[in-house]
Design a protein around this motif. Structure first.
Motif, PDB file in Angstrom:
ATOM      1  N   UNK A 339     101.834 -22.537  18.044  1.00 13.06           N
ATOM      2  CA  UNK A 339     103.091 -23.171  17.648  1.00 13.06           C
ATOM      3  C   UNK A 339     102.922 -24.181  16.524  1.00 13.06           C
ATOM      4  N   UNK A 340     101.665 -24.447  16.091  1.00 14.60           N
ATOM      5  CA  UNK A 340     101.453 -25.391  14.995  1.00 14.60           C
ATOM      6  C   UNK A 340     101.086 -24.667  13.703  1.00 14.60           C
ATOM      7  N   UNK A 341     101.064 -23.362  13.747  1.00 15.57           N
ATOM      8  CA  UNK A 341     100.627 -22.611  12.568  1.00 15.57           C
ATOM      9  C   UNK A 341     101.678 -22.634  11.469  1.00 15.57           C
ATOM     10  N   UNK A 342     101.218 -22.884  10.244  1.00 16.79           N
ATOM     11  CA  UNK A 342     102.056 -22.783   9.058  1.00 16.79           C
ATOM     12  C   UNK A 342     101.573 -21.600   8.247  1.00 16.79           C
ATOM     13  N   UNK A 343     102.232 -21.365   7.132  1.00 15.34           N
ATOM     14  CA  UNK A 343     101.844 -20.234   6.283  1.00 15.34           C
ATOM     15  C   UNK A 343     100.381 -20.357   5.857  1.00 15.34           C
ATOM     16  N   UNK A 344      99.965 -21.576   5.469  1.00 14.11           N
ATOM     17  CA  UNK A 344      98.575 -21.788   5.051  1.00 14.11           C
ATOM     18  C   UNK A 344      97.604 -21.441   6.172  1.00 14.11           C
ATOM     19  N   UNK A 345      97.914 -21.884   7.384  1.00 16.74           N
ATOM     20  CA  UNK A 345      97.034 -21.605   8.512  1.00 16.74           C
ATOM     21  C   UNK A 345      96.925 -20.104   8.785  1.00 16.74           C
ATOM     22  N   UNK A 346      98.047 -19.403   8.662  1.00 10.26           N
ATOM     23  CA  UNK A 346      98.034 -17.957   8.905  1.00 10.26           C
ATOM     24  C   UNK A 346      97.164 -17.236   7.881  1.00 10.26           C
ATOM     25  N   UNK A 347      97.238 -17.690   6.619  1.00  7.67           N
ATOM     26  CA  UNK A 347      96.377 -17.083   5.592  1.00  7.67           C
ATOM     27  C   UNK A 347      94.909 -17.382   5.902  1.00  7.67           C
ATOM     28  N   UNK A 348      94.619 -18.615   6.364  1.00 11.41           N
ATOM     29  CA  UNK A 348      93.245 -18.952   6.733  1.00 11.41           C
ATOM     30  C   UNK A 348      92.758 -18.072   7.884  1.00 11.41           C
ATOM     31  N   UNK A 349      93.651 -17.778   8.833  1.00 12.78           N
ATOM     32  CA  UNK A 349      93.278 -16.902   9.950  1.00 12.78           C
ATOM     33  C   UNK A 349      92.990 -15.485   9.466  1.00 12.78           C
ATOM     34  N   UNK A 350      93.655 -15.099   8.402  1.00 12.15           N
ATOM     35  CA  UNK A 350      93.450 -13.744   7.868  1.00 12.15           C
ATOM     36  C   UNK A 350      92.135 -13.623   7.112  1.00 12.15           C
ATOM     37  N   UNK A 351      91.598 -14.756   6.632  1.00  8.81           N
ATOM     38  CA  UNK A 351      90.438 -14.727   5.746  1.00  8.81           C
ATOM     39  C   UNK A 351      89.271 -13.865   6.243  1.00  8.81           C
ATOM     40  N   UNK A 352      88.758 -14.074   7.468  1.00  5.81           N
ATOM     41  CA  UNK A 352      87.584 -13.282   7.862  1.00  5.81           C
ATOM     42  C   UNK A 352      87.852 -11.786   7.886  1.00  5.81           C
ATOM     43  N   UNK A 353      89.103 -11.393   8.122  1.00  6.97           N
ATOM     44  CA  UNK A 353      89.427  -9.964   8.173  1.00  6.97           C
ATOM     45  C   UNK A 353      89.547  -9.365   6.769  1.00  6.97           C
ATOM     46  N   UNK A 354      89.785 -10.211   5.768  1.00  3.85           N
ATOM     47  CA  UNK A 354      89.914  -9.704   4.404  1.00  3.85           C
ATOM     48  C   UNK A 354      88.599  -9.175   3.877  1.00  3.85           C
ATOM     49  N   UNK A 355      87.492  -9.699   4.391  1.00  4.24           N
ATOM     50  CA  UNK A 355      86.177  -9.303   3.885  1.00  4.24           C
ATOM     51  C   UNK A 355      85.437  -8.385   4.863  1.00  4.24           C
ATOM     52  N   UNK A 356      86.141  -7.883   5.868  1.00  2.07           N
ATOM     53  CA  UNK A 356      85.476  -7.097   6.896  1.00  2.07           C
ATOM     54  C   UNK A 356      84.998  -5.733   6.447  1.00  2.07           C
ATOM     55  N   UNK A 357      85.560  -5.225   5.349  1.00  2.00           N
ATOM     56  CA  UNK A 357      85.152  -3.931   4.793  1.00  2.00           C
ATOM     57  C   UNK A 357      85.283  -2.795   5.803  1.00  2.00           C
TER      58      UNK A 357
END
Length: 594
Positions: A339-357
């Motif tokens: 409930x505290x997540x903002x757009x920036x936090x959601x993008x940060x959460x996506x980061x490790x999956x962006x490089x998962x190949x």
């Protein structure tokens, strides 16, 4: 034709179109109220507004000091303007100030002096101020706020590079700062004010400890200067000015105290020691809240090469700290309740999956980015990463509907491009997406823009290397080598290594390329696309045993692989001869045609 020297202030509202789309009447009302206030401030500083256009204006001053003081008062007054909107509806002006020769045309002013001010305004963040070096020269001892160098920048339609400085108007210059001495011996900071990058991680490079003689003091301070300047070019985090950091020189400081005194999340610390004709420099990155060390490195070199070594350290530290901070911010966002997540936090959460190949990790990133966009539809970086995700589906053949993913990726690119001009990471994501989509020329343009803003961006150098390869141009290997040098601990190191191998294979050094591919697949056995390349290169070199082994591994992971489907990748459009050679290698390796 009359000419004169004038200080020009150029300003406009960041994201005005988005704000107007959300609430046209309210936005126009707030704009008019803001412009009325601005007009009063400009006149109070003996300035004159000589041009307006939509949400922006241009003003003239006889003095660079008056223009800069006026820009700071505008930002301070607007920050508390009761007519302005709260939260995400707030009007935030970007301001650029230049001192230069202008052409007088009636009440209007024209020429490069005005154009450079407009370009500086475009570089400034929301509620930010950027000034040129010509303005900076007139401010020594005359303004009470810190000025941070952003280096020399290329500007559209300006034939020379311009020195650019950021005005840190929320933080007054401290003792020893460029703006003139302040009273007292310590950093008498007020309670931390919100920074331009209030949704960004913040960092300070502290004075390094000199473990040698006093004769090395200039070099130690120079290293800190260079690292600070290099980090200031990275738009992913906010960097405290050097003059603030140097008020702590010569005394012990608990990094935890810097969190409240400077408002920073991370501290760069280091030591320098000379031994004979050798120099040893140790650097570490520390979290101010937990005092945890995230990253450290040691550099050694000949004392006679101190200036070259200083530049190399600055570039490598900036490149290495970049992913270290990114990793720390990702972990921080994971610990936050939903409930505290903002757009920036959601993008940060996506980061490790962006490089998962892998298809699975890529598909985990997509809904997080979509949620970020739902919160902030104008979040350019979220759109850019979404474009990258869909393009990876296309480039790595993770999709059963390539035309659909091509369309989705290009649509996300177009949604991103209007708001990422000063974001090297988002520009790199867009460049990488366009490259996977087969548009290497446009991809190169975005990657070059990213590298102009952040020359230490290892990911941008790597994607720039792939673009050169897909265009069949020389120079790809040097770009991959630069990426590896800047970020040796990067999670995408294997991708850079495969890029090096690809450039070697295209140059005819097939055995070397296969050796690198073998090293990569041993460390990353689940990264499918490496087996494809390895099978083709080994067969092309005559090593059918290795080629068939790689082909077998590929089919274990990807049983529906076909040469026809592989060659449908858009990246092969620019290198048809190489595509034909690759196809023949895959056939010899025993992979199915269709």
């Amino acid at each position: 034709m009359d000419r004169k020297l004038a200080a020009i202030l150029s300003a406009d509202v960041a994201g005005f179109s988005r704000l107007a789309a959300l609430d046209e009447e309210g936005t126009i009302h707030a704009l008019n109220a803001s412009l009325d206030l601005i007009g009063e401030i400009v006149r109070a500083h003996d300035g004159r507004i000589f041009g307006t256009a939509g949400d922006g204006f241009v003003a003239e001053f006889a003095s660079a000091v008056q223009a800069t003081r006026c820009s700071v008062e505008i930002q301070r007054r607007l920050a508390g303007n009761p007519e302005d909107m709260p939260g995400d509806r707030r009007l935030e002006f970007r301001i650029g100030v230049n001192l230069g020769d202008v052409i007088v045309s009636g009440d209007d002013l024209l020429g490069d002096g005005v154009n450079i001010a407009a370009r500086l305004q475009e570089m400034a963040p929301p509620s930010g101020i950027c000034i040129s070096g010509s303005v900076r020269e007139h401010l020594y001892g005359k303004v009470p706020f810190a000025l941070t160098s952003l280096g020399e920048r290329a500007m559209k339609n300006i034939p020379r590079r311009i020195s650019v400085f950021r005005v840190d108007w929320l933080q007054e210059a401290l003792e020893g700062g460029d703006a003139g001495p302040a009273q007292g011996t310590g950093p008498a900071m007020p309670s931390p004010a919100p920074r331009f990058g209030r949704d960004q991680p913040s960092i300070v490079v502290m004075p390094f400890d000199n473990l040698s003689g006093q004769g090395d003091e200039y070099f130690v301070d120079g290293v800190v200067e260079e690292i600070t300047a290099a980090l200031s070019c990275v738009r992913e985090f906010f960097v405290i000015a050097r003059q603030s950091a140097f008020t702590y020189k010569g005394r012990f400081v608990d990094v935890h105290d810097l969190e409240s005194e400077l408002g920073v999340n991370y501290v760069v610390q280091g030591t320098v020691r000379r031994g004979g004709d050798r120099l040893r420099i140790s650097v570490q990155l520390v979290d101010t809240e937990t005092r945890t060390q995230f990253w450290s490195e040691r550099y050694e070199g000949a004392a006679e090469d101190i200036f070259e070594l200083q530049d190399r350290i600055a570039a490598q530290v900036a490149g290495a700290i970049h992913p270290a901070i990114r990793s720390a911010e990702t972990e921080l966002s994971k610990r936050k309740p939903p409930n505290s997540l903002r757009a920036y936090d959601l993008v940060m959460r996506a980061y490790p999956y962006l490089w998962g190949q892998s298809k699975a990790t890529n598909e985990r990133a997509i809904p997080l980015l979509q949620d970020a966009i739902a919160i902030d539809p104008a979040y350019g970086r979220a759109h850019a990463f979404l474009a990258w995700c869909y393009a990876q589906h296309l480039g790595y053949i993770w999709t059963e509907e390539p035309e659909r993913d091509l369309e989705r990726s290009l649509r996300a690119v177009e949604a991103a491009v209007g708001s990422i001009d000063d974001d090297p990471t988002a520009l790199t994501a867009v460049g990488g997406a366009l490259s996977h989509c087969g548009d290497q020329e446009r991809a190169a343009a975005y990657l070059e823009r990213a590298l102009a803003l952040d020359p230490n961006n290892a990911w941008a150098w790597a994607r720039y290397g792939w673009v050169a390869s897909y265009k069949g141009e020389p120079g790809a290997a040097e770009r991959f080598e630069r990426a590896l040098t800047l970020s040796p601990a990067d999670p995408l190191t294997f991708n850079m290594r495969m890029g090096m191998a690809f450039s070697l294979a295209m140059a005819g050094s097939l055995s070397e390329a296969v050796a690198i591919a073998r090293e990569v697949v041993n460390k990353h056995p689940d990264v499918t696309w490496c087996y494809r390349m390895m099978a083709a290169w080994a067969a092309m070199s005559g090593d059918l045993k290795t080629a068939r082994w790689a082909a077998g591994k590929l089919l274990e992971i990807e049983p529906h692989f076909t040469i026809e489907r592989y060659l449908s990748r858009p990246v092969f459009r620019g290198v048809p001869q190489w595509a034909a050679q690759t196809a023949e290698g895959l056939r010899q390796a025993g992979l199915p045609e269709r």
